[in-house]
Scaffold this active site. Structure first.
Site, PDB file in Angstrom:
ATOM      1  N   GLU A  54       0.870  -1.187   0.000  1.00 23.07           N
ATOM      2  CA  GLU A  54       0.000   0.000   0.000  1.00 23.07           C
ATOM      3  C   GLU A  54       0.893   1.218   0.000  1.00 23.07           C
ATOM      4  OE1 GLU A  54      -3.157   0.393   3.168  1.00 23.07           O
ATOM      5  OE2 GLU A  54      -2.171  -1.415   3.868  1.00 23.07           O
ATOM      6  N   ASP A  65      -6.575   6.873  10.614  1.00 23.61           N
ATOM      7  CA  ASP A  65      -5.238   6.475  11.051  1.00 23.61           C
ATOM      8  C   ASP A  65      -4.970   6.831  12.504  1.00 23.61           C
ATOM      9  OD1 ASP A  65      -3.700   5.201   8.883  1.00 23.61           O
ATOM     10  OD2 ASP A  65      -4.248   7.010   7.780  1.00 23.61           O
TER      11      ASP A  65
END
Lengths: 265, 418
Positions: A54, A65
């Site tokens: 990724e 996140d």
């Protein structure tokens, strides 16, 4: 989803599954700690036999996140990491390494680039799909249609809080593989990979025949083995890799990847 | 009267024109579905609006009055100036309305904990009072920069039993506190409700917060008819996220002869780049962040920009999707006021009327003062005083460079140092 669509990403994963008990996906925040460090990380990933990487496109408001990746996003932005630098790195990596590359990023980057231009750039770069965690299927119709025209897979997320009906809906819209989130919360924290993860992955399996990636809290070879035992097809390692680099530099990073890769045999 | 099916209800998937929606991580999908259902259920319950009005009266001090400002009217020499006094709410700002409404929803959903973001601290204090009264655990996220400039509110939140967590990432202001709440909620949703303080974020928050704040406009419209004998020709409200503006504007949306004016933070001047004027400056562009689509201050690659305002509550990158749409339709005109104009307007208001508006609210006063002299004495204008200025004592004393205050702080600090 259009039944005539054939995913090159899924085909590639199926092929890689021969001779491995579980596949391995890792993560890089492009521009953090630097573009040069990213390249060294990618070399180590390739060396360890990572299957998918990724490439995170930094965004100022990364709501899915945890603290370590939030900081990584903000430092990459402070260093001036541009879209052009991002795609340059991905282009070089796609030409050089054997792993598949997918974009991870937030929807504002797609929206500002324009969905058509976004898909075209990913395809030209040699990337195979994208993970956009703040884009639910209700809002993704146009982008996902364009993506498949470009041979790209929108990689959708399944979570333990989703109802069976919602998992089925996500399954109907998915291609490539699924990103199954092992626990609630954001990235970067320990997960108890106990039997609950097993029953969650069984619910995901009922919703889709596609490969299932398991992420959030995979930090060790033991975790990779647990993911495999619970029926995951792909172990996804994010924050723990960045942490290994921050704490021990290139050598520790390489050792970390190899120890996890050893558990995928 | 319950504002059921109002003109401002959003369309498909929570959109107001091109703006709004719900861009949320999958983890929160069921949580938002639960919240939408609870809110719709409450709106359909004919007793709910009345129970909300009752709690704002018995606990919050509503209805708040409209005050005719005779001295300001005479000094400025144009339109008659009226002020809607949201500063007289419990905890000193309109934020209390929305918090009491969401508190009722929390009870209906049976949740045990609330979280909230706060900029100036008013929403945090209001949420902390509600949590204390309803026996809920409470965590408030506040940007580190705002913790520093609004410490009195931090003190009160903690005294009220809330945990205050300074947010140290990003620009350490309101937007970062919103991100922190969304991250907490992605983990805690089973027993926690996120009390969004403004008309931003994913659907149904913009609609829900507007629904609760619409009590301001409902009251103000009736009060103007009674007091001024007419509807106001213009209504002024400051706009950060936009909750007080949405609240008062919705009362007049159908009154096309009433011009609605939103006033954004001009900061050090739009030309300096240090401001938070998304619409008035023409600097904002459409984008998607923090779970919704609106006009944001961002660069050409979609990264959010630093904003600046003397008023922490206006220091924000985005704007409520309903207001962005009303701007596009031309129904709301947007202006900005600089930090300096705001401090001048605050001083004039204090000296003329003995009213102390918050720095946020003073933006609305500044724009109204600029325009009032060019109107006739047949015209009436209404300013929404969203909050009181006591909380700004440090910032205002700084801006006024007040010697007496500085001496007091020095002496207090010296006493603590001993």
């Amino acid at each position: 989803m259009n039944t005539t669509y054939s995913s090159t990403l899924e085909a590639s994963l199926r092929k890689r599954q021969t001779g491995k008990s579980i596949l391995f996906m890792s993560h890089v925040v492009v521009g953090y700690p630097s573009l040069d460090a990213n390249w060294a990380m990618l070399e180590a990933m390739d060396d360890a036999g990572v299957d998918v990487v990724e490439f995170q496109l930094p965004f100022s408001e990364p709501i899915a996140d945890g603290p370590r990746f939030v900081k990584a996003n903000h430092e990459a932005i402070r260093a001036g990491t541009s879209w052009q630098q991002y795609f340059d790195l991905a282009t070089r990596a796609a030409a050089r390494f054997s792993f598949e590359i997918v974009l991870m990023g937030y929807y504002n980057s797609v929206f500002r680039m324009g969905p058509e231009r976004f898909c075209a750039r990913l395809a030209e770069t040699g990337m195979k799909g994208f993970i956009v965690p703040d884009l639910p299927v209700e809002e993704a119709g146009e982008l996902n249609g364009l993506a498949r025209e470009h041979g790209l897979d929108p990689i959708l997320t399944m979570t333990p809080t989703n109802s069976p009906a919602r998992l089925a809906e996500i399954g109907r819209n998915a291609s490539g593989f699924l990103y199954c989130v092992a626990r609630t919360g954001v990235t970067g924290r320990q997960t108890d990979l106990s039997s609950e993860v097993g029953s969650f992955l069984r619910r995901c399996r009922e919703a889709t025949p596609l490969p299932l990636g398991l992420g959030f809290g995979i930090r060790s070879a033991e975790n990779v083995r647990q993911a495999r035992e619970h029926g995951a097809d792909l172990a996804i390692v994010g924050t723990a890799g960045t942490q290994a680099w921050e704490e021990g530099g290139p050598e520790a990073y390489s050792r970390f990847l190899k120890s996890l890769a050893a558990a995928t045999a | 009267m319950s504002p059921k099916l109002p003109v401002w209800a959003p369309g498909r998937e929570g959109y107001f024109g091109d703006f709004g929606g719900a861009f949320i991580p999958e983890m929160l999908h069921e949580t938002f579905a639960e919240l939408r259902a609870a809110f719709e259920n409450a709106c359909d319950d004919e007793t709910f609006w009345q129970s909300y009005v009752d709690v704002t009266a018995g606990y919050g001090g509503r209805p708040t009055p409209v005050t005719f400002c005779e001295n300001l009217t005479r000094k400025l020499g144009g339109a008659r100036i009226y002020v809607k006094r949201e500063d007289l709410n419990h905890t000193g700002a309109h934020k209390a309305n929305n918090v009491m409404g969401q508190g009722l929803l929390v009870q209906r959903m049976g949740k045990k904990r609330v979280i909230a973001e706060t900029g100036a601290g008013q929403h945090g204090v209001a949420t902390a009072t509600m949590a204390a009264r309803l026996g809920l655990e409470c965590t408030i996220y506040m940007g580190e920069e705002d913790v520093a400039r609004q410490h009195p509110n931090v003190f009160w939140m903690r005294q009220l039993g809330a945990e205050v967590i300074p947010v140290t990432d990003g620009t350490r202001t309101l937007k970062d506190a919103i991100n922190a709440c969304l991250r907490d909620w992605a983990d805690s949703m089973a027993d926690t409700h996120y009390v969004m303080g403004t008309v931003c974020g994913p659907h149904p928050f913009p609609q829900m917060v507007t629904y609760f704040q619409s009590i301001i406009g409902q009251e103000a419209r009736a009060q103007m008819l009674a007091l001024a004998g007419k509807l106001p020709d213009r209504v002024y409200a400051c706009v950060g996220g936009g909750s007080n503006a949405s609240g008062i504007f919705t009362g007049f949306l159908d009154d096309l002869s009433t011009e609605l004016v939103g006033v954004e933070a001009g900061g050090k001047g739009i030309e300096t780049g240090e401001h938070a004027a998304r619409l008035a400056g023409g600097k904002g562009v459409p984008g998607v962040a923090q779970g919704y689509k609106t006009v944001f201050l961002q660069n050409e690659e979609g990264l959010m920009q630093d904003t600046h305002s003397v008023a922490a509550g206006l220091d924000y990158i985005g704007i409520g999707p309903m207001l962005a749409d009303l701007h596009e339709q031309g129904r709301v005109r947007f202006e900005s006021a600089t930090d300096q104009e705001v401090v001048d307007a605050l001083r004039l208001t204090m000296r003329s009327e003995g009213i102390i508006p918050a720095l946020e609210s003073s933006h609305a006063f500044a724009a109204a003062f600029r325009e009032a002299p060019s109107l006739s004495d047949d015209d009436a204008i209404l300013i929404n005083q969203s909050g009181r200025g006591d909380k700004d004592i440090f910032t205002v004393a700084d801006a006024l460079d007040d010697e007496g205050w500085k001496t007091f702080i020095r002496e207090t600090a010296a006493r603590y140092a001993r």
